[in-house]
Write an enzyme that holds these catalytic residues in place. Sequence first.
Site, short mmCIF file in Angstrom:
data_model
loop_
_atom_site.label_atom_id
_atom_site.label_comp_id
_atom_site.label_asym_id
_atom_site.label_seq_id
_atom_site.Cartn_x
_atom_site.Cartn_y
_atom_site.Cartn_z
N LYS A 1 44.21 7.60 31.90
CA LYS A 1 43.20 8.47 31.29
C LYS A 1 42.11 8.89 32.38
O LYS A 1 42.20 8.19 33.65
CB LYS A 1 42.59 7.59 30.17
CG LYS A 1 43.45 7.26 28.94
CD LYS A 1 42.75 6.69 27.67
CE LYS A 1 43.64 6.57 26.76
NZ LYS A 1 42.93 5.63 25.47
N TYR B 1 46.24 13.31 19.58
CA TYR B 1 45.47 12.31 18.96
C TYR B 1 45.47 12.67 17.29
O TYR B 1 44.49 12.15 16.84
CB TYR B 1 44.12 11.81 19.78
CG TYR B 1 44.33 10.97 20.85
CD1 TYR B 1 45.15 9.59 20.43
CD2 TYR B 1 43.73 11.22 21.96
CE1 TYR B 1 45.17 8.86 21.61
CE2 TYR B 1 43.89 10.29 22.98
CZ TYR B 1 44.63 9.13 22.81
OH TYR B 1 44.97 8.24 23.77
N PHE C 1 35.55 7.89 15.63
CA PHE C 1 35.45 8.04 16.95
C PHE C 1 36.09 9.27 17.47
O PHE C 1 36.31 9.46 18.84
CB PHE C 1 35.97 6.79 17.68
CG PHE C 1 37.57 6.66 17.29
CD1 PHE C 1 38.49 7.27 17.72
CD2 PHE C 1 37.88 5.49 16.25
CE1 PHE C 1 39.82 6.86 17.59
CE2 PHE C 1 39.12 5.11 15.84
CZ PHE C 1 40.16 5.99 16.54
N ARG D 1 53.28 -2.08 26.70
CA ARG D 1 51.59 -2.32 25.74
C ARG D 1 51.38 -3.60 26.21
O ARG D 1 50.17 -4.06 26.22
CB ARG D 1 52.16 -2.47 24.17
CG ARG D 1 52.60 -1.04 23.67
CD ARG D 1 51.46 -0.28 23.33
NE ARG D 1 50.80 -0.60 21.98
CZ ARG D 1 49.75 0.09 21.71
NH1 ARG D 1 49.51 1.33 21.95
NH2 ARG D 1 48.94 -0.53 20.51
N THR E 1 43.64 -2.69 23.15
CA THR E 1 42.86 -1.52 23.09
C THR E 1 41.66 -1.53 23.58
O THR E 1 40.91 -0.71 24.24
CB THR E 1 42.83 -0.87 21.72
OG1 THR E 1 44.05 -0.99 21.07
CG2 THR E 1 41.98 0.47 21.54
N ARG F 1 44.16 -2.82 31.53
CA ARG F 1 42.92 -2.53 30.70
C ARG F 1 42.01 -3.40 31.36
O ARG F 1 40.73 -3.11 31.27
CB ARG F 1 43.17 -2.36 29.28
CG ARG F 1 43.63 -1.13 29.03
CD ARG F 1 44.11 -1.13 27.62
NE ARG F 1 44.50 0.27 26.82
CZ ARG F 1 45.02 0.31 25.67
NH1 ARG F 1 45.22 -0.69 25.04
NH2 ARG F 1 45.25 1.55 25.62
N ASN G 1 39.36 2.83 27.75
CA ASN G 1 40.20 1.69 28.12
C ASN G 1 41.53 2.02 29.11
O ASN G 1 42.41 1.66 29.31
CB ASN G 1 40.93 1.10 26.67
CG ASN G 1 41.61 2.27 26.23
OD1 ASN G 1 41.73 3.45 26.60
ND2 ASN G 1 41.97 1.96 24.89
N HIS H 1 46.74 4.79 28.35
CA HIS H 1 47.72 5.09 26.91
C HIS H 1 49.03 4.43 27.19
O HIS H 1 49.54 4.66 27.98
CB HIS H 1 47.60 6.48 26.75
CG HIS H 1 48.56 6.84 25.31
ND1 HIS H 1 48.21 6.79 24.11
CD2 HIS H 1 49.58 7.12 25.39
CE1 HIS H 1 49.38 6.81 23.14
NE2 HIS H 1 50.21 7.33 24.19
N GLU I 1 55.99 11.74 21.96
CA GLU I 1 54.94 12.04 23.06
C GLU I 1 55.57 12.50 24.27
O GLU I 1 54.85 13.13 25.15
CB GLU I 1 54.11 10.63 23.15
CG GLU I 1 53.33 10.35 22.08
CD GLU I 1 52.62 9.09 22.42
OE1 GLU I 1 51.94 8.56 21.39
OE2 GLU I 1 52.72 8.25 23.21
N1 UDP Z 1 39.69 4.38 20.21
C1 UDP Z 1 38.45 4.56 20.24
N2 UDP Z 1 37.69 3.72 19.11
C2 UDP Z 1 38.51 3.04 18.31
C3 UDP Z 1 39.84 2.83 18.24
C4 UDP Z 1 40.32 3.66 19.48
O1 UDP Z 1 37.52 5.21 20.97
O2 UDP Z 1 37.61 2.16 17.30
C5 UDP Z 1 40.40 5.15 21.29
C6 UDP Z 1 40.72 4.36 22.35
O3 UDP Z 1 40.71 5.24 23.71
C7 UDP Z 1 42.27 4.29 22.19
C8 UDP Z 1 42.35 5.68 21.45
O4 UDP Z 1 41.49 5.85 20.70
O5 UDP Z 1 43.24 4.18 23.31
C9 UDP Z 1 43.76 5.66 20.55
O6 UDP Z 1 43.47 4.58 19.40
P1 UDP Z 1 44.68 3.52 19.25
O7 UDP Z 1 44.13 2.80 17.87
O8 UDP Z 1 46.01 4.29 19.07
O9 UDP Z 1 44.62 2.61 20.42
P2 UDP Z 1 45.77 2.25 21.67
O10 UDP Z 1 47.24 2.43 20.79
O11 UDP Z 1 45.52 3.39 22.63
O12 UDP Z 1 45.50 1.03 22.14
#
Ligand code: UDP
Length: 160
Positions: free
Chosen positions: A20, A60, A68, A96, A102, A116, A126, A129, A140
């Site tokens: 990112k 997204y 958010f 992952r 996250t 991360r 974070n 992705h 994707e």
């Molecule tokens: N995100 C955020 N606030 C939240 C949850 C997620 O800003 O409460 C952002 C964060 O950058 C995250 C992305 O949105 O990576 C996508 O969220 P997801 O729950 O899919 O998390 P990921 O799969 O990326 O761990």
Amino acid sequence: RCCGSSKGIGEKERTLGIIKPDGFSGNYTDRIKQMVVEYGFNINREMVIQLDEELAAKFYAEHSSKSFFSSLIKYMTSGPVLVMILEKENAVAHWRDLIGPTDAGKAKLTHPQSIRAMCGVDLEKNCLHGSDSHQSAEREIAFFFKETPSDEAVEKHDEL
Ligand code: UDP
């Protein structure tokens, strides 16, 4: 051909990884790529791209109703990102694992070895992705890379 809609035992799988804007501009790319390779991934394709609001919102879309969302889109369009197709057995789960939870702030405490924890800041910023399932990974990958039946990929979007 590799990595169709289902995968058998011992077969390689693909996932989509994105460094990112904070990770890319923070000069973490080389260290991240080193960890990617040490962990046994093959970087199949990669592309640097500046997302615009439309593309980021489409990527997204599942989060469009979340509080958010607008902040996330602002973050994801704040600078170029590096998009990678990563390949190995169990690529989705292993990526992952390697990137960690996250919330990068929490990752520093609970998963100090994760990427991360190294380069992320908080729940939003974070650094990385990773696709959350085999199906999302293939969706994707198709979102960013156009692949012909012969697997010769041609980017749909302009590279920087
Ligand atoms: N995100 C955020 N606030 C939240 C949850 C997620 O800003 O409460 C952002 C964060 O950058 C995250 C992305 O949105 O990576 C996508 O969220 P997801 O729950 O899919 O998390 P990921 O799969 O990326 O761990």
